[in-house]
Design a protein around this motif. Structure first.
Motif, PDB file in Angstrom:
ATOM      1  N   HIS A  29       2.469  -5.104  10.485  1.00  0.00           N
ATOM      2  CA  HIS A  29       1.954  -3.971   9.694  1.00  0.00           C
ATOM      3  C   HIS A  29       0.963  -4.463   8.644  1.00  0.00           C
ATOM      4  O   HIS A  29       1.200  -4.346   7.437  1.00  0.00           O
ATOM      5  CB  HIS A  29       3.116  -3.231   9.012  1.00  0.00           C
ATOM      6  CG  HIS A  29       4.107  -2.650   9.968  1.00  0.00           C
ATOM      7  ND1 HIS A  29       3.868  -1.471  10.674  1.00  0.00           N
ATOM      8  CD2 HIS A  29       5.334  -3.097  10.378  1.00  0.00           C
ATOM      9  CE1 HIS A  29       4.923  -1.209  11.443  1.00  0.00           C
ATOM     10  NE2 HIS A  29       5.820  -2.195  11.289  1.00  0.00           N
ATOM     11  N   THR A  38      -0.674   1.988  -4.806  1.00  0.00           N
ATOM     12  CA  THR A  38       0.357   1.038  -4.379  1.00  0.00           C
ATOM     13  C   THR A  38       1.746   1.547  -4.748  1.00  0.00           C
ATOM     14  O   THR A  38       1.902   2.446  -5.586  1.00  0.00           O
ATOM     15  CB  THR A  38       0.146  -0.326  -5.042  1.00  0.00           C
ATOM     16  OG1 THR A  38       0.261  -0.181  -6.462  1.00  0.00           O
ATOM     17  CG2 THR A  38      -1.197  -0.930  -4.673  1.00  0.00           C
ATOM     18  N   ASP A  79       5.830   2.066   5.201  1.00  0.00           N
ATOM     19  CA  ASP A  79       7.034   2.761   5.651  1.00  0.00           C
ATOM     20  C   ASP A  79       8.254   2.071   5.011  1.00  0.00           C
ATOM     21  O   ASP A  79       8.635   0.968   5.436  1.00  0.00           O
ATOM     22  CB  ASP A  79       7.108   2.727   7.171  1.00  0.00           C
ATOM     23  CG  ASP A  79       8.241   3.607   7.706  1.00  0.00           C
ATOM     24  OD1 ASP A  79       9.113   4.021   6.897  1.00  0.00           O
ATOM     25  OD2 ASP A  79       8.276   3.832   8.921  1.00  0.00           O
ATOM     26  N   HIS A 126       0.845  -1.193   0.000  1.00  0.00           N
ATOM     27  CA  HIS A 126       0.000   0.000   0.000  1.00  0.00           C
ATOM     28  C   HIS A 126       0.876   1.238   0.000  1.00  0.00           C
ATOM     29  O   HIS A 126       2.010   1.213   0.500  1.00  0.00           O
ATOM     30  CB  HIS A 126      -0.934  -0.011   1.214  1.00  0.00           C
ATOM     31  CG  HIS A 126      -1.989   1.048   1.148  1.00  0.00           C
ATOM     32  ND1 HIS A 126      -1.865   2.267   1.777  1.00  0.00           N
ATOM     33  CD2 HIS A 126      -3.196   1.059   0.515  1.00  0.00           C
ATOM     34  CE1 HIS A 126      -2.944   2.997   1.537  1.00  0.00           C
ATOM     35  NE2 HIS A 126      -3.775   2.277   0.776  1.00  0.00           N
ATOM     36  N   ILE A 127       0.361   2.312  -0.516  1.00  0.00           N
ATOM     37  CA  ILE A 127       1.157   3.530  -0.663  1.00  0.00           C
ATOM     38  C   ILE A 127       1.559   4.137   0.671  1.00  0.00           C
ATOM     39  O   ILE A 127       2.492   4.943   0.768  1.00  0.00           O
ATOM     40  CB  ILE A 127       0.377   4.548  -1.530  1.00  0.00           C
ATOM     41  CG1 ILE A 127       1.338   5.629  -2.049  1.00  0.00           C
ATOM     42  CG2 ILE A 127      -0.784   5.143  -0.745  1.00  0.00           C
ATOM     43  CD1 ILE A 127       0.720   6.524  -3.095  1.00  0.00           C
ATOM     44  N   SER A 128       0.902   3.691   1.729  1.00  0.00           N
ATOM     45  CA  SER A 128       1.235   4.213   3.059  1.00  0.00           C
ATOM     46  C   SER A 128       2.351   3.433   3.745  1.00  0.00           C
ATOM     47  O   SER A 128       2.691   3.726   4.890  1.00  0.00           O
ATOM     48  CB  SER A 128      -0.017   4.185   3.943  1.00  0.00           C
ATOM     49  OG  SER A 128      -0.468   2.846   4.120  1.00  0.00           O
ATOM     50  N   GLN A 163       5.454   3.323  -8.370  1.00  0.00           N
ATOM     51  CA  GLN A 163       4.241   3.598  -7.579  1.00  0.00           C
ATOM     52  C   GLN A 163       3.134   4.089  -8.498  1.00  0.00           C
ATOM     53  O   GLN A 163       3.387   4.544  -9.615  1.00  0.00           O
ATOM     54  CB  GLN A 163       4.541   4.604  -6.482  1.00  0.00           C
ATOM     55  CG  GLN A 163       4.969   5.982  -6.922  1.00  0.00           C
ATOM     56  CD  GLN A 163       3.784   6.922  -7.195  1.00  0.00           C
ATOM     57  OE1 GLN A 163       3.865   7.780  -8.055  1.00  0.00           O
ATOM     58  NE2 GLN A 163       2.663   6.789  -6.491  1.00  0.00           N
ATOM     59  N   GLU A 197      -1.623  -3.099   7.716  1.00  0.00           N
ATOM     60  CA  GLU A 197      -2.165  -1.987   6.937  1.00  0.00           C
ATOM     61  C   GLU A 197      -1.354  -1.715   5.671  1.00  0.00           C
ATOM     62  O   GLU A 197      -1.781  -0.918   4.819  1.00  0.00           O
ATOM     63  CB  GLU A 197      -2.207  -0.724   7.799  1.00  0.00           C
ATOM     64  CG  GLU A 197      -0.848  -0.131   8.160  1.00  0.00           C
ATOM     65  CD  GLU A 197      -0.212  -0.797   9.387  1.00  0.00           C
ATOM     66  OE1 GLU A 197       0.837  -0.298   9.854  1.00  0.00           O
ATOM     67  OE2 GLU A 197      -0.767  -1.817   9.850  1.00  0.00           O
ATOM     68  N   TRP A 198      -0.188  -2.350   5.574  1.00  0.00           N
ATOM     69  CA  TRP A 198       0.620  -2.154   4.368  1.00  0.00           C
ATOM     70  C   TRP A 198       0.114  -2.990   3.193  1.00  0.00           C
ATOM     71  O   TRP A 198       0.602  -2.823   2.074  1.00  0.00           O
ATOM     72  CB  TRP A 198       2.078  -2.547   4.648  1.00  0.00           C
ATOM     73  CG  TRP A 198       2.772  -1.558   5.575  1.00  0.00           C
ATOM     74  CD1 TRP A 198       2.261  -0.426   6.129  1.00  0.00           C
ATOM     75  CD2 TRP A 198       4.102  -1.701   6.062  1.00  0.00           C
ATOM     76  NE1 TRP A 198       3.163   0.182   6.939  1.00  0.00           N
ATOM     77  CE2 TRP A 198       4.330  -0.570   6.910  1.00  0.00           C
ATOM     78  CE3 TRP A 198       5.126  -2.605   5.886  1.00  0.00           C
ATOM     79  CZ2 TRP A 198       5.538  -0.357   7.579  1.00  0.00           C
ATOM     80  CZ3 TRP A 198       6.335  -2.404   6.531  1.00  0.00           C
ATOM     81  CH2 TRP A 198       6.551  -1.289   7.374  1.00  0.00           C
TER      82      TRP A 198
END
Length: 575
Positions: A536, A502, A467, A463-465, A498, A538-539
């Motif tokens: 993580h 994503t 780290d 995901h674009i968020s 990107q 959420e990734w």
């Protein structure tokens, strides 16, 4: 003043030399050259009508036909008996004819059709390749036989006595050695005990030979089977892994054929003797078998020695071994191919020299370099191309034994470089056999050309968020724990692409060797996926759908619903 005697001798000698050679007993006639005699076989009388002596072909055919019928008195007219007293020519002539017929019957298979049908025996060669083309001849070599360690020639020559027509006869030099040849090639003790009724001819062989030859071959076959069993059993008695065991285990077949050939030669030389056609066939077969067996046994010894040397110096080879070791093994294989080529050439030359193929079978025209070059070039173009390509690989060494190559999309180890093909071992232990010529004509990756190190990379879509720095640190920690990952300073992790939902993250590592690197890549991918899943989540790439408030209605019963056809477009990503 008179000249001194020595000066007179010198002058006389010079005069004789300048006068030219003294005329010998030969002359020229419209039919060609011959040897001149005062009388010819005066003690035999007039030759019978069935005696034909005008051409070499007629003379040999007439002698073989008359001697085959047992008419040795008539066959004596085909011999030059001028060196015998006239009163002995009749009795000695028939006996010499009988002995010579027996020698020719067992010593060699002569074909009258191989001789010239011209009276002057002129060589008729329209191509002009024969060195004697267009020249008349008066002396012909029929064959050469060995006896008492010496070679004796059997010849026909053309003679003319007085005003008579020239005729072709067996030469006196040949007749002088007939008793010696008869002692070596005459009937064996077994043949002398065979009843006369079985001595009659039946086709190309005599009646008893049709029965004796199968028994002879059966006896030789039983001997070969016994030798094979003994040699195979001997290999089991030797220590495991020894050079002798490896050599003996691979030579039962050549040793069997060598023993069969030796036994056959002993039997043919002392126990039994067959007619010329059978003797010639057995002779060629035994020579080929003996040469092939000895050459193959020598190659087996070389293979065993090279294998032992390889095990001691190199051991099991793959691309993890030092490049010098793989180069040594490649050179050993090249040495083996060179030894095989030299052995094949030596065996071929030996066979041709022993059977005198180009001389006895009348194939002298085929011996010319141009004809052989064309025949070999047409028939063996593919084979010769592969052999030359094999030597090219051995000299240039673009690949070595144990190298890891990518050929036509497949990862393979170079397991063997042979004359006509290369054997590649795939990662799944399957073998890919590739013709050498095809291999060198196609591009391929040699992953072991310099050393076995190889950069590997793994790609993750997140995901674009996500780290990136956190993921980079975790990757470096995990990579340093992998035994196949080397040079930690070259570890790196970057976001390489990107889109709106994503990002693509690629991690790079230097591995010890390609196959171990593939395993390390797979392990690191599993560990990074587990890290993201546990810490993580959420990734993970996910799909986001935007819904406007005005499209939401409250259904009866307190349930909310919306019209999916009015929903906004979601952001795509890996689900």
């Amino acid at each position: 003043m008179p000249l001194p005697v020595p000066v007179l001798w010198v002058l006389v000698s010079l005069a004789l030399l300048l006068a030219g050679p003294v005329s010998v007993q030969s002359s020229q006639h419209e039919d060609g050259p011959w040897f001149t005699l005062e009388t010819l076989n005066s003690g035999l009388g007039e030759p019978p009508e069935q005696v034909r002596r005008q051409t070499p072909r007629e003379a040999l055919r007439s002698f073989l036909t008359l001697s085959g019928k047992g008419d040795f008195e008539a066959a004596a007219h085909l011999l030059n008996l001028t060196e015998l007293p006239a009163q002995e020519q009749a009795t000695r002539g028939s006996e010499l004819a009988r002995q010579l017929a027996s020698v020719l019957q067992r010593g060699d298979w002569l074909q009258p059709s191989d001789l010239s049908s011209r009276r002057d025996a002129m060589v008729e060669d329209m191509s002009g390749n024969h060195p004697l083309a267009g020249q008349a001849r008066r002396n012909l070599l029929l064959t050469s036989l060995e006896a008492d360690g010496e070679s004796h020639a059997i010849r026909l020559a053309r003679y003319r006595a007085g005003d008579q027509a020239p005729v072709w006869l067996i030469t006196p030099d040949t007749l002088a050695f007939v008793p010696v040849l008869y002692k070596a090639y005459g009937p064996s003790w077994l043949e002398r005990r065979i009843p006369e009724r079985f001595q009659r001819s039946l086709g190309m062989l005599r009646l008893w030979e049709w029965l004796a030859i199968p028994l002879f071959m059966t006896l030789i076959g039983l001997l070969g089977w016994t030798v094979y069993r003994l040699t195979s059993a001997m290999a089991g008695w030797l220590p495991v892994g020894s050079l002798a065991k490896r050599f003996v285990a691979r030579i039962p077949v050549p040793v069997t054929f060598i023993a069969m050939s030796l036994m056959a030669q002993v039997l043919l030389g002392s126990v039994v003797s067959f007619s010329g056609v059978a003797t010639a066939g057995f002779r060629i077969l035994l020579i080929v078998i003996m040469a092939w067996g000895m050459g193959l046994a020598a190659l087996r010894l070389v293979d065993a020695f090279l294998h032992r040397m390889t095990q001691r110096l190199v051991g099991e080879i793959d691309d993890t071994r030092h490049r010098d070791e793989r180069k040594l093994l490649t050179s050993l294989y090249a040495l083996r191919r060179g030894i095989i080529l030299i052995t094949v050439i030596a065996v071929t030359v030996y066979i041709l020299a022993e059977i005198n193929l180009f001389g006895t079978l009348g194939l002298s025209l085929l011996a010319s370099a141009s004809v052989l070059t064309v025949l070999v070039g047409i028939a063996g173009q593919a084979v010769l191309g592969n052999i030359l390509s094999s030597f090219q690989l051995s000299l240039a060494k673009p690949i070595r034994m144990g190298d890891l190559v990518v050929f036509e999309g497949q990862w393979c180890y170079v397991e063997g470089i042979f004359y006509t093909f290369i054997r590649l071992r795939g990662w799944d232990e399957r073998r890919l056999i590739v013709p050498v010529k095809h291999f060198v004509s196609q591009p391929f990756y040699n992953l072991s050309a310099k050393d076995a190190r190889l950069y590997r990379q793994l790609a993750l879509t997140l995901h674009i968020s996500a780290d990136i720095e956190c993921l980079r640190q975790r990757f470096q920690e995990l990579a340093e724990q992998e035994p196949d990952v080397i040079e930690p300073d070259k570890l790196c992790c970057y976001a390489t692409a990107q889109n709106e939902a994503t990002i693509e993250v690629r991690c790079y590592m230097m591995t010890r060797e390609p196959m171990g690197g593939w395993v390390a890549e797979a392990r690191l991918r599993e560990k990074l996926l587990a890290f993201i899943r546990d810490e993580h989540p959420e990734w993970w790439p996910r799909e986001v759908v935007a819904v406007s408030r005005r499209d939401v209605t409250i259904a009866e019963g307190g349930e909310a619903s919306f019209d999916s056809s009015q929903a906004g477009e979601g952001h795509s990503g890996s689900s």
